[in-house]
Every structure is written in structure tokens, then in C-alpha cells.
Design a protein around this motif. Structure first.
Motif, PDB file in Angstrom:
ATOM      1  N   HIS A  92       6.832   9.424 -15.794  1.00  0.00           N
ATOM      2  CA  HIS A  92       5.861  10.097 -14.602  1.00  0.00           C
ATOM      3  C   HIS A  92       7.152  10.309 -13.566  1.00  0.00           C
ATOM      4  O   HIS A  92       6.824   9.588 -12.251  1.00  0.00           O
ATOM      5  N   ALA A  93       7.746  10.200 -13.478  1.00  0.00           N
ATOM      6  CA  ALA A  93       9.081   9.829 -12.064  1.00  0.00           C
ATOM      7  C   ALA A  93       8.876  11.556 -11.662  1.00  0.00           C
ATOM      8  O   ALA A  93       9.049  12.205 -12.643  1.00  0.00           O
ATOM      9  N   SER A  94       9.263  11.178 -10.342  1.00  0.00           N
ATOM     10  CA  SER A  94       9.636  12.726 -10.065  1.00  0.00           C
ATOM     11  C   SER A  94      10.545  12.341  -8.732  1.00  0.00           C
ATOM     12  O   SER A  94      10.459  11.336  -7.889  1.00  0.00           O
ATOM     13  N   GLU A  95      10.952  13.165  -8.624  1.00  0.00           N
ATOM     14  CA  GLU A  95      11.761  13.091  -7.635  1.00  0.00           C
ATOM     15  C   GLU A  95      11.618  14.187  -6.860  1.00  0.00           C
ATOM     16  O   GLU A  95      12.156  15.158  -5.806  1.00  0.00           O
ATOM     17  N   SER A  96      10.586  15.295  -6.926  1.00  0.00           N
ATOM     18  CA  SER A  96      10.663  16.895  -6.363  1.00  0.00           C
ATOM     19  C   SER A  96       9.221  16.680  -5.628  1.00  0.00           C
ATOM     20  O   SER A  96       8.722  15.749  -6.080  1.00  0.00           O
ATOM     21  N   PRO A  97       8.986  17.068  -5.283  1.00  0.00           N
ATOM     22  CA  PRO A  97       7.424  17.682  -4.016  1.00  0.00           C
ATOM     23  C   PRO A  97       6.576  17.899  -5.724  1.00  0.00           C
ATOM     24  O   PRO A  97       6.702  18.691  -5.910  1.00  0.00           O
ATOM     25  N   PHE A  98       5.105  17.774  -5.009  1.00  0.00           N
ATOM     26  CA  PHE A  98       4.258  17.711  -5.932  1.00  0.00           C
ATOM     27  C   PHE A  98       3.822  18.577  -5.350  1.00  0.00           C
ATOM     28  O   PHE A  98       3.373  18.842  -4.084  1.00  0.00           O
ATOM     29  N   ASP A 143      -3.637  12.469  -8.457  1.00  0.00           N
ATOM     30  CA  ASP A 143      -4.095  12.930  -9.602  1.00  0.00           C
ATOM     31  C   ASP A 143      -2.969  12.196 -10.606  1.00  0.00           C
ATOM     32  O   ASP A 143      -3.379  11.508 -11.845  1.00  0.00           O
ATOM     33  N   MET A 144      -2.213  12.150 -10.370  1.00  0.00           N
ATOM     34  CA  MET A 144      -0.920  11.199 -11.215  1.00  0.00           C
ATOM     35  C   MET A 144      -1.195   9.812 -11.308  1.00  0.00           C
ATOM     36  O   MET A 144      -1.384   9.133 -12.379  1.00  0.00           O
ATOM     37  N   LEU A 145      -1.407   9.708  -9.760  1.00  0.00           N
ATOM     38  CA  LEU A 145      -1.443   7.717  -9.577  1.00  0.00           C
ATOM     39  C   LEU A 145      -2.918   7.710 -10.038  1.00  0.00           C
ATOM     40  O   LEU A 145      -2.600   6.443 -10.908  1.00  0.00           O
ATOM     41  N   GLU A 146      -3.886   8.404 -10.189  1.00  0.00           N
ATOM     42  CA  GLU A 146      -5.233   7.496 -10.609  1.00  0.00           C
ATOM     43  C   GLU A 146      -5.316   7.362 -12.334  1.00  0.00           C
ATOM     44  O   GLU A 146      -5.891   6.321 -12.559  1.00  0.00           O
ATOM     45  N   LYS A 147      -4.218   8.771 -13.286  1.00  0.00           N
ATOM     46  CA  LYS A 147      -3.930   8.667 -14.517  1.00  0.00           C
ATOM     47  C   LYS A 147      -2.760   7.183 -14.693  1.00  0.00           C
ATOM     48  O   LYS A 147      -4.138   6.785 -15.281  1.00  0.00           O
ATOM     49  N   HIS A 148      -2.222   6.968 -14.240  1.00  0.00           N
ATOM     50  CA  HIS A 148      -1.152   6.355 -14.353  1.00  0.00           C
ATOM     51  C   HIS A 148      -1.361   4.734 -14.026  1.00  0.00           C
ATOM     52  O   HIS A 148      -0.451   4.295 -14.185  1.00  0.00           O
ATOM     53  N   ALA A 149      -1.562   5.139 -12.196  1.00  0.00           N
ATOM     54  CA  ALA A 149      -1.282   3.613 -12.084  1.00  0.00           C
ATOM     55  C   ALA A 149      -2.453   2.283 -12.169  1.00  0.00           C
ATOM     56  O   ALA A 149      -3.731   3.086 -11.837  1.00  0.00           O
ATOM     57  N   LYS A 150      -1.979   0.966 -12.384  1.00  0.00           N
ATOM     58  CA  LYS A 150      -3.019   0.339 -12.697  1.00  0.00           C
ATOM     59  C   LYS A 150      -2.496  -0.936 -11.725  1.00  0.00           C
ATOM     60  O   LYS A 150      -1.343  -1.071 -12.009  1.00  0.00           O
ATOM     61  N   LYS A 195       0.745  -1.114  -0.051  1.00  0.00           N
ATOM     62  CA  LYS A 195       0.170  -0.082   0.042  1.00  0.00           C
ATOM     63  C   LYS A 195       1.092   1.037   0.397  1.00  0.00           C
ATOM     64  O   LYS A 195       1.645   1.612   0.901  1.00  0.00           O
ATOM     65  N   ALA A 196       0.639   2.268  -0.671  1.00  0.00           N
ATOM     66  CA  ALA A 196       1.010   3.300  -0.856  1.00  0.00           C
ATOM     67  C   ALA A 196      -0.069   4.588  -0.569  1.00  0.00           C
ATOM     68  O   ALA A 196      -1.025   5.198  -0.641  1.00  0.00           O
ATOM     69  N   VAL A 197       0.907   5.226   0.478  1.00  0.00           N
ATOM     70  CA  VAL A 197      -0.348   5.985   1.158  1.00  0.00           C
ATOM     71  C   VAL A 197       0.352   7.363   0.957  1.00  0.00           C
ATOM     72  O   VAL A 197       1.692   8.356   1.187  1.00  0.00           O
ATOM     73  N   THR A 198      -0.523   8.819   0.038  1.00  0.00           N
ATOM     74  CA  THR A 198      -0.006   9.238  -0.224  1.00  0.00           C
ATOM     75  C   THR A 198      -1.501  10.572   0.100  1.00  0.00           C
ATOM     76  O   THR A 198      -2.520  10.886   0.674  1.00  0.00           O
ATOM     77  N   PHE A 199      -1.236  11.803   0.722  1.00  0.00           N
ATOM     78  CA  PHE A 199      -2.079  13.306   0.837  1.00  0.00           C
ATOM     79  C   PHE A 199      -1.803  14.345  -0.184  1.00  0.00           C
ATOM     80  O   PHE A 199      -2.673  15.621  -0.255  1.00  0.00           O
ATOM     81  N   GLN A 200      -1.018  14.182  -1.035  1.00  0.00           N
ATOM     82  CA  GLN A 200      -0.538  15.082  -1.648  1.00  0.00           C
ATOM     83  C   GLN A 200      -1.434  15.401  -3.425  1.00  0.00           C
ATOM     84  O   GLN A 200      -1.302  14.391  -4.056  1.00  0.00           O
ATOM     85  N   ASN A 201      -2.321  16.078  -3.228  1.00  0.00           N
ATOM     86  CA  ASN A 201      -3.144  16.344  -4.782  1.00  0.00           C
ATOM     87  C   ASN A 201      -2.525  15.881  -5.545  1.00  0.00           C
ATOM     88  O   ASN A 201      -3.048  15.311  -7.017  1.00  0.00           O
ATOM     89  N   GLY A 202      -1.826  16.872  -6.507  1.00  0.00           N
ATOM     90  CA  GLY A 202      -1.020  16.288  -7.678  1.00  0.00           C
ATOM     91  C   GLY A 202      -0.585  15.219  -7.930  1.00  0.00           C
ATOM     92  O   GLY A 202      -0.948  14.555  -9.062  1.00  0.00           O
ATOM     93  N   LEU A 203       0.330  14.360  -6.809  1.00  0.00           N
ATOM     94  CA  LEU A 203       0.244  12.631  -7.043  1.00  0.00           C
ATOM     95  C   LEU A 203      -0.756  11.913  -6.408  1.00  0.00           C
ATOM     96  O   LEU A 203      -0.433  10.379  -7.626  1.00  0.00           O
TER      97      LEU A 203
END
Length: 102
Positions: free
Chosen positions: A96-102, A28-35, A18-26
Motif C-alpha cells: 500500500h505504499a505510494s511514492e507517486s501522486p494519487f 479512499d486508501m487510508l479509509e480502507k487500510h489505516a486502523k 494527524k495526517a491531512v490530505t485532500f487527494q481522493n485516491g489517498l
């Protein structure tokens, strides 16, 4: 992950986390690309929670990957399931990688 079974053969072993985040941009990105089933590299903070269900005497535990600013997500496959590699065969960022905060 490759493991060796009782017969000595190498087999794929799948692990779900399980991955947990509260960052809106992240989010949105996970909803779009993570399957389900898509291979992903995730670097974050491990967090273990403890809780008890009503009426039970034993504690339950859940360990999650907490995605905080500075965490990293890299998709290791393209959406169609093919490996994302560079010309030399090494894994490549699918964009879609991110090394900086969203």
C-alpha cells in the motif's frame, strides 16, 4: 519508538500524529487500510496551524503531516498486526505504499 524509563528499562513509546490530505485516491486508501494502532511510515510536509478559541486569550497550535503529491505512506505491519518483512527481516511494503501522486 523505544525509550528508556527512569528504571533504565527500554519501553515502547507511542506518538500520534494527524495526517491531512485532500487527494481522493489517498483518502479512499487510508479509509480502507489505516486502523488505530497500525504502524505506518509517513513522509510529507509538516504544517503548523495557529488558532484561538472564542473567549480565550492564548493561541493554540496544531502540527500536522500534510500529504501532498509525492508524499509517501508505507504500512509497516499487515492488517492482522504482524510485521511486514522481506525474507531477510527488513521491513517490506505491505502493498500500500505510494511514492507517486494519487
Amino acid at each position: 519508538m523505544k525509550t528508556i524509563d527512569k528504571t533504565g528499562e527500554r519501553v515502547d513509546r507511542v506518538e500520534w500524529h494527524k495526517a491531512v490530505t485532500f487527494q481522493n485516491g489517498l483518502i479512499d486508501m487510508l479509509e480502507k487500510h489505516a486502523k488505530k494502532g497500525r504502524l505506518v511510515y509517513v513522509s510529507g510536509k509538516l504544517q503548523t496551524r495557529r488558532w484561538r478559541k472564542d473567549g480565550e486569550d492564548s493561541d493554540r497550535f496544531s502540527t500536522e503531516i500534510l500529504l501532498v503529491p509525492g508524499s509517501r505512506i508505507q504500512f509497516l505491519e499487515r492488517p492482522n498486526g504482524t510485521a511486514a518483512t522481506q525474507g531477510d527481516g527488513t521491513p517490506a511494503d505491505a502493498g500500500h505504499a505510494s511514492e507517486s501522486p494519487f
